[in-house]
Every structure is written in structure tokens, then in C-alpha cells.
Design an enzyme around this catalytic site. Structure first.
Site, short mmCIF file in Angstrom:
data_model
loop_
_atom_site.label_atom_id
_atom_site.label_comp_id
_atom_site.label_asym_id
_atom_site.label_seq_id
_atom_site.Cartn_x
_atom_site.Cartn_y
_atom_site.Cartn_z
N GLU A 51 -6.29 -7.67 -1.19
CA GLU A 51 -6.91 -7.70 0.13
C GLU A 51 -8.40 -7.42 -0.03
OE1 GLU A 51 -5.17 -5.27 3.15
OE2 GLU A 51 -3.12 -5.96 2.73
N GLU A 109 0.83 -1.21 0.00
CA GLU A 109 0.00 0.00 0.00
C GLU A 109 0.86 1.27 0.00
OE1 GLU A 109 -4.12 -1.50 2.05
OE2 GLU A 109 -2.58 -0.73 3.41
#
Length: 585
Positions: free
Chosen positions: A239, A161
């Protein structure tokens, strides 16, 4: 015998040994599950219909001290990968340096901050040099377990991320160079939220496949991802958030209904691949839970249940069944026999056997470090736990201006072993006034690290303990003694020393059992602290909830006598604790 030649490639879609392959993966963090239960959790993943398991790799657990490496027990990454392989599962590895994961400091080791100029997650040469050295050792654990060598690892992730943190593409390319240098042969991916500039910031499309992280709206976000990287590349949610984590002080345990999550899963699988986050959340044992910081500090609970498909203790949920029905439309479900016998036990109520105040054993727990000014945890070479600061304030008088400067995260202030007040986060530097009652007065400050922030812009300022100093009547107080309280050896405490009610103290219990089973320590009637079983740090407890009991896996117990120790910091203690057979949510 050599392993058979196998391959995994990324083109217009994923290809396994030349054949189209849809990744149906679930996240299990080996470091949040006792090793004796890895087989059970992975068998249940396979029975769900998944063909792959995904896991992060926490740098701070594998190199807790610079140059000191741990790859055994709960941190035996190689054994976890091999267990998955034995069950016919493939593996997605996310090998840090940063993992987030609601884990202490996002997986970064605290000792990075001993470099006062450290710039985390940027092209800062000393940071990259330490990653280089760590990767050299880390890759020894799994380099030969990649699919190019006949092993189960099919993908590795670059950072995590990163698009929500920075846009230093040179940093990402440097990480890719290090991954390849130390032996990564499988395709690489990045993962980012599909919002704002995150995909643009965190992607290096010529070297790694972009994937997205989200919990809903995947049809819309897949369309954006397709537009971002072109029609001829596979779509994947790295995710797929099917629940959420809890922080201390939350009003209730976070949950998500099975129906909406299953419908979203169907949307994902109709167009691409998925990694379910979390399939099984597990437990933040010890001091491993991290924290978030937006408007205020929000430290995570010991439980990382996440409202996942398996509970924190490994039970199959209705959400698991709903997901299994969806997955069955896309692949044939295997028949799996669960091989691990797990039972839950109620051991009832047990009384306190012995008590001892922190003040009485501080010198036993740590050799005091003297300095003219208070030192941070990092300066004390301390990863986690508490620091007890002590200074002599001298004669009887009124203190009109007392302040803690740059102190994190929670500080309890005592004069002559009497609690005066507690400071937490935003109110730390507010001015306080009080009287010094005696001819000689001792100041003690117990400062707790409640978990270094694991996400966003606060990461470069995660010094714990007291960094700025302590103001007494307008001036900085000097001449300090500091006790490092990592609490690594509570089983050696001398409980024959003095006990003062209403102060931070240790409490010892004896739990005698004939049959081992998973159980839950109920801390009703106790304030705040941490629990140990046979010397193992089970994790933090706090009466503010929402967690009301600590999960205790059976493998941590012994037949016969077990020692339980609570370190309670508020002076709020009961005379008993209980062990129940459910989490009590």
C-alpha cells in the site's frame, strides 16, 4: 480450449513465466464502484502503465447474514477479475477475513458479535470455523482464475496489517492453512507498517512474503525490509498511500501534492514493486463507511475519493499524469482506448413533493421488538442504520438523573416527540436533567450506527445501539419497544401519514430526466441523514462536512422519472435539493 500454462513465483525477485517481473499495481475496490464503470476504471489503470490491479474482498458484503451469500451486481467479484483479465491485467487478491479499508467493521460481518465470547483476529476456534465455511463458498468464485490455471491472479494476501493488531502467529498459520485448503495455489504475502514491532508481529516468513505499507520514506523502509527478510527476496510496497481519507467533521478534504508522491513512486520502482493505494477510491455507498477511534470516534465520509489518481467519479487528475511519467521510465506505456462514455449533468433544483415523520411510519418500517431492557443492534440481528427505542416514562415529574449506559454511536432523545438533546460518543453517559411535562410521557431515543470501527484495539467492542441500559432518576428503565431501521425499503413508505416539523422525517422528491449523466446531490440546507435514489442507498450526508455533495453515478438513474428520498434526523430540512455537475470540494 484450455488456458496456456503460466506461473508466478517468488525468489530473489518476482518471476512471471520464468522471467523477472516488476509488479506495478493500483488499488480499485470493485465494491466501491458501480459495475458499469469497472471497465472504465481498469482501462485507465492500464493506460497509466500498470500491469496489475489489487482489490480487497469484503466478507461482510459477501455474507451479510450468516450462511447467506451475495456475489452479484456490485459484489460480482468473479466478473471484476475477468474484466481485468480481458484487459491483460494481473490481479492481487486480498481475501479477508479482515481488510480495514475504512470500511464498515474492517470487512468483518456484524453477526460475528452475536457470539458474546467472540475474539476477532485471534486463534478463537468459532471464529476460524466461520472463516473456514466462508472460504469454502468464496473460493468457488475465483479458484480457477489463479495463474496456475491460466488465470490472472498472481498473489493473495494473508489477513491485513496484522502486526498493528496482534502477534498470534498460530492465527496467521491457521489462515494460511485455510487458504491452501480451499484452493489457493499462488504465492502468499503479508502487509504491515514498517514501524515498531509491526513487521515482527505480522510476518510468517516461511509461508508468506512480507511487504510494507507506507506513504513516504520508502528508501529507509525498504532498507529495513531488506534487513528483515534478507537480500534474496523481492521488495514491495503493498500500500503506497498517495492521499488520505476524510472523516466527518474534518476541516477540509485531504490532499497530497503530485510532485512529492511521484518522487516517492520513483524511489519505490527503482528498487522494487508497488501497489498504489488508492488508484481509484470510489464511494462508501449506503452504510458501508467505517470509522476510526483513537481519542474519539471519527466516522468516515461517504466519499472515498482519497485524493487518488482518479477522482471518486473517475476523472484523470494531474497526479495521474505525474505518476504516468514516472512509470514510463520503467515500462512501455500501452495505447488504450477508453470505451465507456461518461458525462456529467446538472439537473438543477427540485422541490419536496411529500414529507412524513418517522414517528408516523415506524410501524410500517419495522415490527416492534419488545423486551424488558434495551437490545443492541446485534441482538436485534441488525447490521447497520438506526434503532428507535421507545418506553413510557409515566407521570409528570422532574428527571434529575438521565444517562445512556454503553450506547453507541449517536443518540437523539425525545420526550413526547420533542427533541430534548443529542448525545455523541464521549458525552454519552453524562448526566442530564429535564421535566416530564404531561400526565403521560413517552421517551424515544433514535440511535445511529455511524460505522463500526475498522482499525485497532476497539474492534472487539463494536456493539451498536444501547448495550447497558437507560437510567431514569437513578434506576434502569424497563419495558422497551425497539424498531429496527435498516431502511432497506424506503420506496414503499406511505407518505400520506402525518408530518411534524423539526422531527426525524422522510422527504420525497421526483427527478425527471431525458439524458442520464453522473451528477452530484447538493444537500446544502439539510442537517444529517441518508439519501436514496430509486431505492438505492446512496450514502450518508452531514452538514459538518467536509463533503458537501453526494456522487450519483448515471447507471443508478433511469430515463424519465426518478424517486429521491432523504431521511433527515435533525429536523433541519430545506424545501429543495439540487443536482450539480461537480463535487463542490
Amino acid at each position: 480450449m484450455s488456458k496456456p500454462d503460466r506461473s508466478f513465483t517468488v525468489a530473489d525477485q518476482f518471476y512471471l513465466n520464468g522471467e523477472p517481473f516488476k509488479i506495478i499495481s493500483g488499488a480499485i475496490h470493485y465494491f466501491r464502484v458501480v459495475p458499469e464503470y469497472w471497465q472504465d476504471r481498469l482501462e485507465k489503470l492500464k493506460a497509466l502503465g500498470c500491469n496489475t490491479v489489487e482489490t480487497y474482498v469484503p466478507w461482510n458484503m459477501h455474507e451479510p447474514r450468516e450462511g447467506e451469500y451475495h456475489f452479484s451486481g456490485m459484489y460480482d467479484l468473479r466478473k471484476f477479475i475477468q474484466t481485468a483479465e480481458e484487459l491483460g491485467l494481473y490481479v492481487i487478491l486480498r481475501p479477508s477475513p479482515y481488510i480495514c479499508a475504512e470500511w464498515e467493521f474492517g470487512g468483518l460481518p456484524f453477526w460475528l458479535l452475536r457470539d458474546g465470547e467472540m475474539k476477532l483476529r485471534f486463534s478463537y476456534p468459532p471464529y476460524l470455523e466461520k472463516i473456514d465455511r466462508y472460504y469454502r463458498r468464496l473460493f468457488e468464485e475465483f479458484k480457477d482464475l489463479q495463474i496456475s490455471d491460466g488465470g490472472p491472479i498472481i498473489l493473495m494476501q494473508v489477513e491485513n496489517e496484522y502486526g498493528s493488531y496482534g502477534n498470534d502467529k498460530n492465527y496467521l498459520y491457521s489462515l494460511i492453512e485455510l487458504l491452501r485448503k480451499h484452493g489457493a495455489t499462488v504465492p502468499l504475502v503479508t502487509s504491515d507498517g514498517p514501524w515498531h514491532d509491526m513487521l515482527d508481529n505480522g510476518s510468517v516468513q516461511d509461508a508468506a512474503l512480507p511487504t510494507i505499507n507506507c506513504g513516504s520514506g520508502t528508501k529507509e523502509y525498504f532498507a529495513r525490509l531488506r534487513e528483515f527478510h534478507g537480500e534474496e527476496r523481492p521488495l514491495m510496497v503493498m500500500e503506497f498511500w498517495i492521499g488520505w481519507f476524510d472523516a466527518w467533521g474534518d476541516k477540509e478534504h485531504h490532499t497530497r501534492d503530485a510532485e512529492s508522491a511521484a518522487a516517492e513512486l520513483s524511489d519505490i520502482l527503482s528498487e522494487g514493486s508497488v501497489n498504489i493505494y488508492m488508484f481509484h477510491g470510489g464511494t462508501n455507498f449506503g452504510f458501508t463507511s467505517g470509522a476510526n477511534y483513537y481519542d474519539k470516534l471519527s466516522p468516515d465520509t461517504t466519499s472515498y475519493d482519497y485524493d487518488a489518481l482518479l477522482t471518486e467519479w473517475g476523472d484523470i487528475t494531474p497526479k495521474y499524469k505525474a505518476f504516468q511519467q514516472v512509470i514510463a521510465r520503467f515500462t512501455e506505456l500501452p495505447k488504450v482506448e477508453f470505451s465507456t462514455h461518461i458525462q456529467k449533468k446538472t439537473y438543477g433544483e427540485i422541490p419536496v413533493k411529500q414529507k412524513v415523520s418517522l414517528y408516523s411510519v415506524a410501524d410500517q418500517l419495522a415490527k416492534p421488538v419488545k423486551s424488558p431492557y434495551p437490545l443492541t443492534m446485534e441482538a436485534l440481528n441488525q447490521s447497520s442504520g438506526y434503532v428507535l427505542y421507545q418506553a413510557d416514562l409515566g407521570k409528570q415529574r422532574r428527571v434529575e438523573d438521565f444517562r445512556l449506559i454503553q450506547c453507541a454511536d449517536r443518540a437523539q432523545v425525545f420526550i413526547n416527540q420533542k427533541h430534548i438533546f443529542t448525545k455523541y460518543d464521549l458525552d454519552m453517559e453524562e448526566k442530564e436533567s429535564f421535566d416530564l411535562p404531561d400526565p403521560e410521557n413517552e421517551l424515544m431515543i433514535l440511535v445511529e450506527n455511524m460505522g463500526r470501527v475498522n482499525y485497532s484495539v476497539k474492534m472487539n467492542s463494536q456493539y451498536k445501539g444501547i448495550k447497558g441500559g437507560v437510567i431514569v432518576n437513578g434506576a434502569f428503565q424497563s419495558d422497551w419497544k425497539q424498531y429496527v431501521l435498516s431502511l432497506d425499503h424506503v420506496e414503499t413508505l406511505d407518505f400520506t401519514q402525518g408530518y411534524l416539523k423539526g422531527t426525524p422525517a422522510f422527504y420525497r422528491f421526483e427527478l425527471e430526466i431525458g439524458e442520464k449523466g453522473d451528477t452530484f446531490l447538493d444537500f446544502t440546507g439539510w442537517g444529517k441523514g441518508v439519501a436514496f435514489i430509486n431505492g438505492f442507498n446512496l450514502g450518508r450526508f452531514w452538514e459538518v462536512g467536509p463533503q458537501k455533495r453526494l456522487y450519483l453515478p448515471a447507471p443508478l438513474l433511469k430515463h424519465g422519472m426518478n424517486e429521491v428520498v432523504l431521511f433527515e434526523t435533525e429536523g433541519k430540512s430545506g424545501e429543495t435539493i439540487r443536482f450539480e455537475d461537480s463535487a463542490g470540494y
